[in-house]
Design a protein around this motif. Structure first.
Motif, PDB file in Angstrom:
ATOM      1  N   ASP A 161       1.055  -1.210   0.087  1.00 52.19           N
ATOM      2  CA  ASP A 161      -0.102  -0.083   0.095  1.00 52.19           C
ATOM      3  C   ASP A 161       0.976   1.230  -0.055  1.00 52.19           C
ATOM      4  O   ASP A 161       1.621   1.441   0.935  1.00 52.19           O
ATOM      5  N   LYS A 206       1.333   4.647   0.578  1.00 50.97           N
ATOM      6  CA  LYS A 206       0.421   5.434   1.566  1.00 50.97           C
ATOM      7  C   LYS A 206       0.545   7.112   1.124  1.00 50.97           C
ATOM      8  O   LYS A 206      -0.365   7.731   1.180  1.00 50.97           O
ATOM      9  N   ARG A 223      -1.144  -0.564  -4.325  1.00 46.83           N
ATOM     10  CA  ARG A 223      -2.159   0.186  -3.941  1.00 46.83           C
ATOM     11  C   ARG A 223      -2.187   1.558  -3.232  1.00 46.83           C
ATOM     12  O   ARG A 223      -1.136   1.880  -2.900  1.00 46.83           O
ATOM     13  N   HIS A 224      -3.204   2.266  -3.387  1.00 51.01           N
ATOM     14  CA  HIS A 224      -3.100   3.437  -2.793  1.00 51.01           C
ATOM     15  C   HIS A 224      -4.530   4.059  -2.437  1.00 51.01           C
ATOM     16  O   HIS A 224      -5.348   4.115  -3.275  1.00 51.01           O
TER      17      HIS A 224
END
Ligand code: SF4
Length: 297
Positions: A157, A159, A208-209
């Motif tokens: 992720d 972030k 992912r974000h």
């Protein structure tokens, strides 16, 4: 070199707490044992991960990020869960495979990486489904090297980009530099994404974000700097909109609301220009507390 063994000061992740986890706890908040909060099939990851009966998730207690808006704060910051042995973790992995899981998905595993390797050593020869390592990406490259040959799919992720932003919400100014180096190592291990004709991911790295309210520009910066270091054909991406304010978000007015469609689409539209071969968007209806798993282990 990061330190993994019991009785030696822990430097497993970039926090470098240097404490003996048999006696103390570091930033991640857990000692030398394994503490888990949920084992079960999970339908809400990206469709290339949660196909069939669902992804076989194992949620670990504690976290080396402890974001102020964490949706899983019950286990990341309040450390819910139950202590288990390496052998029990190995049994749970096989249990999930027998339940028909599409993969084994270790959620927030960073501070247990050494124990996960030990558990996989016990069952690897029986596993026929991919191993997924689902992480904040706040990882050390040398710790990830320990996982080479064990993990098929990394789910980092990504972030934040700005050091000010990562410091404000997760107490770490050095987030992006560590995360991008970690993603480079993940891609080195997995190679390009391998998604079969049914849309099932078998190997690769999926970045992912989670778009945050008021911070879509930081999301755009994270992706634009990702492609400066990583070839866009080497990773799949997922832009998530499931944020809802929880945990300590009420103390941060700028993130104490849901994101708008406009904020979300600004990030999605930018990501579409970058040349990724595989990309996922999320349904806006997923921004609900109902989608937080029940931590009932
Ligand atoms: S794994 Fe935990 S104790 Fe070890 S360095 Fe990271 S935060 Fe500190």
């Amino acid at each position: 070199m990061a330190n993994f063994s019991a009785n030696t000061p822990c430097t497993l992740c970039p926090r470098n707490c240097n404490i003996d986890r048999t006696r103390n706890v570091g930033y991640c908040g857990v000692g030398d044992g394994i503490k888990i909060a949920r084992v079960g099939l999970h339908a809400w990851e990206e469709p290339c991960i949660s196909y069939g009966k669902g992804s076989g998730t194992i949620f670990f207690s504690g976290c080396n990020m402890r974001c102020v808006f964490c949706q899983n704060c019950e286990i990341s910051s309040y450390f819910g869960g139950k202590e288990i042995s390496v052998e029990t973790l190995a049994d749970e992995i096989l249990f999930l495979q027998n339940m028909g899981a599409s993969n084994i998905n270790f959620v927030t595993p960073t501070h247990y990486a050494d124990k996960i390797v030990s558990a996989l050593d016990l069952v690897k020869h029986k596993l026929v489904i991919p191993i997924v390592y689902n992480t904040s990406a706040y990882e050390k490259t040398e710790s990830l090297k320990m996982l080479e040959g064990y993990v098929d799919i990394y789910l980092p992720d990504l972030k934040y980009f700005s050091p000010e932003v990562s410091k404000r919400y997760s107490g770490c100014e050095d987030y992006f530099e560590n995360a991008i180096s970690a993603i480079e190592e993940m891609v080195r291990q997995t190679g390009k994404p391998l998604i079969d004709e049914k849309g099932h991911m078998k190997k690769g790295t999926l970045v992912r974000h989670l778009v945050l309210p008021s911070l879509y520009k930081d999301g755009i910066d994270a992706f634009s700097n990702l492609v400066k270091r990583i070839d866009p054909t080497d990773v799949a991406v997922s832009v998530m909109c499931q944020y809802f304010p929880t945990h300590k978000a009420e103390n941060y007015p700028e993130i104490n609301r849901r994101i708008t469609t406009l904020e979300y689409m600004k990030v999605v539209d930018f990501v579409r220009t970058l040349g990724f071969r595989y990309g996922f968007m999320q349904d806006r209806s997923s921004a609900k507390k109902d989608y937080v798993p029940i931590f009932d282990y």
